[in-house]
Write a protein that holds these residues in place. Structure first.
Motif, PDB file in Angstrom:
ATOM      1  N   HIS A   1       0.797  -1.230   0.000  1.00  0.00           N
ATOM      2  CA  HIS A   1       0.000   0.000   0.000  1.00  0.00           C
ATOM      3  C   HIS A   1       0.828   1.277   0.000  1.00  0.00           C
ATOM      4  O   HIS A   1       0.285   2.343  -0.332  1.00  0.00           O
ATOM      5  CB  HIS A   1      -0.951   0.000   1.195  1.00  0.00           C
ATOM      6  N   VAL A   2       2.079   1.211   0.414  1.00  0.00           N
ATOM      7  CA  VAL A   2       2.948   2.400   0.405  1.00  0.00           C
ATOM      8  C   VAL A   2       3.928   2.332  -0.755  1.00  0.00           C
ATOM      9  O   VAL A   2       4.042   3.263  -1.551  1.00  0.00           O
ATOM     10  CB  VAL A   2       3.700   2.552   1.746  1.00  0.00           C
ATOM     11  N   THR A   3       4.648   1.219  -0.869  1.00  0.00           N
ATOM     12  CA  THR A   3       5.636   1.076  -1.934  1.00  0.00           C
ATOM     13  C   THR A   3       4.973   0.815  -3.278  1.00  0.00           C
ATOM     14  O   THR A   3       5.518   1.159  -4.331  1.00  0.00           O
ATOM     15  CB  THR A   3       6.610  -0.071  -1.600  1.00  0.00           C
ATOM     16  N   GLY A   4       3.791   0.178  -3.257  1.00  0.00           N
ATOM     17  CA  GLY A   4       3.082  -0.098  -4.491  1.00  0.00           C
ATOM     18  C   GLY A   4       3.495  -1.388  -5.165  1.00  0.00           C
ATOM     19  O   GLY A   4       3.228  -1.590  -6.358  1.00  0.00           O
ATOM     20  N   LEU A   5       4.111  -2.293  -4.425  1.00  0.00           N
ATOM     21  CA  LEU A   5       4.531  -3.576  -4.983  1.00  0.00           C
ATOM     22  C   LEU A   5       3.360  -4.551  -4.994  1.00  0.00           C
ATOM     23  O   LEU A   5       2.476  -4.489  -4.133  1.00  0.00           O
ATOM     24  CB  LEU A   5       5.685  -4.160  -4.164  1.00  0.00           C
TER      25      LEU A   5
ATOM     26  N   GLY B   1      11.847   6.528   3.150  1.00  0.00           N
ATOM     27  CA  GLY B   1      11.986   6.047   1.778  1.00  0.00           C
ATOM     28  C   GLY B   1      11.057   4.914   1.407  1.00  0.00           C
ATOM     29  O   GLY B   1      11.291   4.233   0.397  1.00  0.00           O
ATOM     30  N   ALA B   2       9.998   4.688   2.199  1.00  0.00           N
ATOM     31  CA  ALA B   2       9.129   3.527   1.965  1.00  0.00           C
ATOM     32  C   ALA B   2       8.405   3.575   0.625  1.00  0.00           C
ATOM     33  O   ALA B   2       7.927   2.552   0.144  1.00  0.00           O
ATOM     34  CB  ALA B   2       8.102   3.402   3.095  1.00  0.00           C
ATOM     35  N   GLY B   3       8.326   4.750   0.005  1.00  0.00           N
ATOM     36  CA  GLY B   3       7.678   4.837  -1.291  1.00  0.00           C
ATOM     37  C   GLY B   3       8.552   4.407  -2.457  1.00  0.00           C
ATOM     38  O   GLY B   3       8.062   4.269  -3.572  1.00  0.00           O
ATOM     39  N   SER B   4       9.839   4.176  -2.186  1.00  0.00           N
ATOM     40  CA  SER B   4      10.774   3.797  -3.244  1.00  0.00           C
ATOM     41  C   SER B   4      11.049   2.305  -3.211  1.00  0.00           C
ATOM     42  O   SER B   4      11.571   1.798  -2.216  1.00  0.00           O
ATOM     43  CB  SER B   4      12.090   4.556  -3.070  1.00  0.00           C
ATOM     44  N   PRO B   5      10.738   1.561  -4.274  1.00  0.00           N
ATOM     45  CA  PRO B   5      11.034   0.119  -4.282  1.00  0.00           C
ATOM     46  C   PRO B   5      12.507  -0.192  -4.073  1.00  0.00           C
ATOM     47  O   PRO B   5      12.845  -1.152  -3.383  1.00  0.00           O
ATOM     48  CB  PRO B   5      10.551  -0.324  -5.672  1.00  0.00           C
ATOM     49  N   VAL B   6      13.403   0.620  -4.665  1.00  0.00           N
ATOM     50  CA  VAL B   6      14.840   0.368  -4.508  1.00  0.00           C
ATOM     51  C   VAL B   6      15.249   0.517  -3.050  1.00  0.00           C
ATOM     52  O   VAL B   6      15.981  -0.323  -2.492  1.00  0.00           O
ATOM     53  CB  VAL B   6      15.653   1.324  -5.406  1.00  0.00           C
ATOM     54  N   ALA B   7      14.786   1.582  -2.389  1.00  0.00           N
ATOM     55  CA  ALA B   7      15.131   1.797  -0.981  1.00  0.00           C
ATOM     56  C   ALA B   7      14.571   0.687  -0.108  1.00  0.00           C
ATOM     57  O   ALA B   7      15.247   0.208   0.814  1.00  0.00           O
ATOM     58  CB  ALA B   7      14.598   3.159  -0.524  1.00  0.00           C
ATOM     59  N   VAL B   8      13.340   0.263  -0.380  1.00  0.00           N
ATOM     60  CA  VAL B   8      12.720  -0.788   0.438  1.00  0.00           C
ATOM     61  C   VAL B   8      13.489  -2.089   0.311  1.00  0.00           C
ATOM     62  O   VAL B   8      13.784  -2.749   1.315  1.00  0.00           O
ATOM     63  CB  VAL B   8      11.244  -0.974   0.034  1.00  0.00           C
ATOM     64  N   VAL B   9      13.848  -2.483  -0.902  1.00  0.00           N
ATOM     65  CA  VAL B   9      14.580  -3.731  -1.106  1.00  0.00           C
ATOM     66  C   VAL B   9      15.919  -3.689  -0.371  1.00  0.00           C
ATOM     67  O   VAL B   9      16.307  -4.633   0.327  1.00  0.00           O
ATOM     68  CB  VAL B   9      14.789  -4.000  -2.608  1.00  0.00           C
TER      69      VAL B   9
END
Length: 388
Positions: free
Chosen positions: A229-233, A285-293
């Motif tokens: 819901h935040v990152t959009g994955l 940075g939770a909205g960024s897939p790269v940062a989350v990974v």
């Protein structure tokens, strides 16, 4: 390292899968049992509460039992209640099974930690601890993502059946490898052990451990809704992220287990600061897939490496409590595991969104740095002073 220590790690793998797997099953449980996601998250807290209450109680109950009998009794109960959980359609019954499973798990952990340290010897205390804790990290790498995959394929109940089945080979291996004899006859009394565990330095270390685990579970328990819901994955990413967290945690435990025996303080101190910074960066940075990974991997490594260092430090400080030290370390671990999801759920329920648990985790780490600093001051205050 004796093979029997690795057998304990195998059993902890099954138990760790159960403890962590709900982070990938919250949506399915919520939909099937018609409860909110925060209510489903409380199943993790219920497990942790059972661990907190069960660890000291089960350690006292089983302190004079043959260790193999104690380990097998706890593990068989654990497997049985997972069968009940897989069959029930009641949220209340599922909640109760989580508590009972946790009490059995707590008893197993308390005995397993003490048994591993006794089998490995004082010189390899941290390595033995890391093998047992490593069972949890392997659960994060393989068991938890597999549970999420099974949940997506056949429903959340399939993950409960899988935990029960995986427990069976662990029971067989423990039967074959753990000595059947009783603990040494020269054990200190329970009251003497409790007095040792009530020392101020040890209590501060236990509190620090609880805060670290609170931060870990607060973030980890809500990783699925954050990712979706935040990152959009997509939902297919959730098992991969859980596995990545597990890979990081396995690396953290493996590395720290090899250096803590000779460098007991520095890894924990560095880990506390890095975790505080990392959870804040994760929230921002939770909205960024790269940062989350990237941060899922790093935070898993730091969380379990630092946690292993703190558990090992408890055993160093609690030499006068050979049977109860493991239970207090387990209880502290799970005070945090109960507190974290509860605080994260409160933050979400208050309308702060799914990022909120990550900010709560950062705050808990700031508190952990404070309690660790107080523990160091207590050490300095008790150190012999040079003559004037």
């Amino acid at each position: 390292m004796p093979f029997s220590v690795y057998a304990l790690g195998l059993a902890v793998f099954a138990q760790g899968t159960s403890e962590f797997m709900l982070s990938g099953l919250l949506s399915g449980i919520s939909d099937d049992l018609h409860v909110s996601i925060p209510a489903a998250g409380l199943l993790t807290s219920a497990f942790a509460v059972g661990m907190v209450l069960g660890a000291p109680a089960m350690a006292l109950l089983g302190r004079n039992w043959p260790r193999r009998r104690a380990l097998l009794s706890f593990l068989c109960v654990f497997a049985a209640v997972h069968v009940i959980g897989a069959l029930t359609s009641s949220y209340g019954v599922l909640l109760a099974t989580r508590v009972v499973a946790a009490v059995a798990n707590a008893g197993f952990w308390a005995v397993a930690l003490v048994t591993a340290v006794a089998l490995a010897g004082p010189a390899a205390r941290a390595r033995a601890t890391s093998v047992v804790v490593g069972g949890v990290t392997v659960a994060c790498v393989a068991g938890v993502p597999a549970g999420a995959w099974l949940g997506g394929l056949w429903g959340w109940r399939a993950a409960f059946w899988a935990v029960a089945l995986v427990s069976l080979p662990a029971i067989a291996v423990i039967t074959a490898t753990i000595p059947a004899g009783r603990p040494a006859a020269t054990l200190p009394s329970a009251s003497a052990e409790l007095r040792t565990l009530a020392g101020p330095r040890l209590l501060l270390v236990l509190l620090t451990s609880a805060l670290v685990q609170g931060a870990t579970f607060c973030a980890f328990s809500y990783l699925e809704p954050v990712a979706r819901h935040v990152t959009g994955l997509g939902a297919a990413w959730v098992p991969a992220l859980l596995a990545l967290f597990g890979v990081g945690s396995f690396v953290g435990v493996a590395v720290c287990g090899r250096i803590i025996d000779s460098h007991p303080v520095a890894p924990a101190a560095a880990g506390l600061v890095a975790l505080a910074v990392g959870w804040a960066l994760f929230a921002a940075g939770a909205g960024s897939p790269v940062a989350v990974v990237a941060l899922v991997l790093v935070q898993g490594m730091l969380a379990f490496g630092t946690g292993t260092a703190l558990i090992s430090h408890v055993f160093r400080l609690a030499g006068g409590a050979p049977t109860l030290a493991g239970s207090f370390a387990t209880a502290a671990f799970n005070v945090g595991a109960a507190l974290g999801p509860w605080l994260g759920g409160m933050a979400i329920g208050a309308g702060f969104g799914f990022r909120a648990p990550l900010w709560v985790s950062a705050l808990l780490m700031v508190l952990a740095i404070g309690t660790a600093s107080a523990a160091l001051e207590a050490v300095r205050a008790q150190a012999p002073q040079p003559d004037a």
